[in-house]
Design an enzyme around this catalytic site. Sequence first.
Site, short mmCIF file in Angstrom:
data_model
loop_
_atom_site.label_atom_id
_atom_site.label_comp_id
_atom_site.label_asym_id
_atom_site.label_seq_id
_atom_site.Cartn_x
_atom_site.Cartn_y
_atom_site.Cartn_z
N SER A 159 32.17 22.67 58.19
CA SER A 159 33.03 22.73 59.07
C SER A 159 33.66 23.96 58.16
O SER A 159 34.69 24.90 58.81
CB SER A 159 34.44 21.65 58.97
N LYS A 212 34.13 26.98 59.96
CA LYS A 212 35.12 27.07 60.62
C LYS A 212 35.98 28.21 60.72
O LYS A 212 36.96 29.41 61.34
CB LYS A 212 36.42 25.68 61.03
N TYR A 251 28.36 26.70 69.27
CA TYR A 251 29.21 25.59 68.37
C TYR A 251 28.90 24.77 67.18
O TYR A 251 28.53 24.84 65.64
CB TYR A 251 30.31 24.66 68.28
N TYR A 276 40.70 18.70 56.78
CA TYR A 276 41.59 17.32 57.54
C TYR A 276 42.66 16.92 57.28
O TYR A 276 43.75 17.55 56.87
CB TYR A 276 40.09 16.69 57.33
N VAL A 286 31.64 18.02 56.32
CA VAL A 286 30.67 17.29 56.30
C VAL A 286 29.60 17.30 55.42
O VAL A 286 29.11 16.33 54.67
CB VAL A 286 30.82 16.45 57.18
N1 GLN Z 1 29.36 18.78 63.01
C1 GLN Z 1 30.55 18.39 63.06
C2 GLN Z 1 31.29 18.12 64.20
O1 GLN Z 1 31.45 18.91 64.99
C3 GLN Z 1 30.82 19.23 61.96
C4 GLN Z 1 32.80 18.13 61.15
C5 GLN Z 1 32.78 19.03 60.17
O2 GLN Z 1 32.39 19.40 58.93
N2 GLN Z 1 33.60 18.34 59.62
O3 GLN Z 1 31.75 16.79 64.72
#
Ligand code: GLN
Length: 324
Positions: A73, A76, A198, A250, A268
């Site tokens: 993430s 992002k 994605y 988060y 994650v």
């Molecule tokens: N690959 C994970 C997802 O799309 C990425 C999530 C993350 O790092 N929070 O759910």
Amino acid sequence: MSNLNEREARRAWFEATCVDLHERFGPLQDGEPASYIPELAAVDPDRFAIAAMTTDGEGIAVGDVDQPFTIQSISKLLLYGLALETHGRDTVLERVGVAPTGEPFNAIVLDDEANRAPNPMVNAGAIAITDLVVGADVEERIETVRSMYEGYLGRKPEIDRDVWASERDTGNRNRAIAYLMLSRGIIDDRVEETLDLYFGQCSVLVTTRDLAVIAATISNHGVHPITGEQVVPARVTRDMLTVALTCGMYDYAGEWAFSVGIPAKSGVGGGILGMLPGVGGVATFSPRLDEIGNSVRGLRVFEELSREFEMHMFDPDRPWRRGT
Ligand code: GLN
């Protein structure tokens, strides 16, 4: 002269503290690595790294700083920057807002009133942002993403193809979010391709050292601390830093802003990237996560560093202001 000595002393103090925190939290076994795909469950949970870089390009590296892991993430944040730079704020804001959700990152939640994704740091927003990545097909679009990384890292990063395939195989919740956004007209109809992209951008391989450079560049208003190149426009870094502060950790973002007080983004894969505007960047890597999805040791390191060095953005006494 005394200024130089002071700077040197502060750097040594910071480095010694990072070494100490690495030793202190090394034995911490709380949390579990992400297990929603086998590749993430299989990472060595004991890996642990802390890296930092000032906006002047001075680096600190402790532990497994050259161990590659998937950015997940944290990407992002960078894609949000790319979208703002490529399409401008109005187009981006039409599809993705800036309000924290208080919900898990993969919640199936949209901003119904404005008919857009809530913010770019949760999956819905990140998928809508991924939709904006330019290119004729998925391979071209992943190259657009890798080229964006090249500005920060001086190389096009590898993608972990096994993680990419697993994300694709198991990503039905993300598919649900994407199709909901398609039905509302928030994203284009090349949904499967955008989802694939994605999943690919989640699977970009970075090291903790890389994250520190990225964090330092954003903290330096988009100017790479070593090459001097403007990697991302300064006005865009302002927006990136803002959403990182309000939505980057988060549904822990509020507590994080209160206790640590620096814009940050976690993934994650176990990485956390923190940015002190005008000062520098800090990055940690440790795969064991808490229930929210944040790295347990990473949180502890940031809490301690913030306290010890008065790094909180609103700390009236922080000794890290530029020119002091
Ligand atoms: N690959 C994970 C997802 O799309 C990425 C999530 C993350 O790092 N929070 O759910």
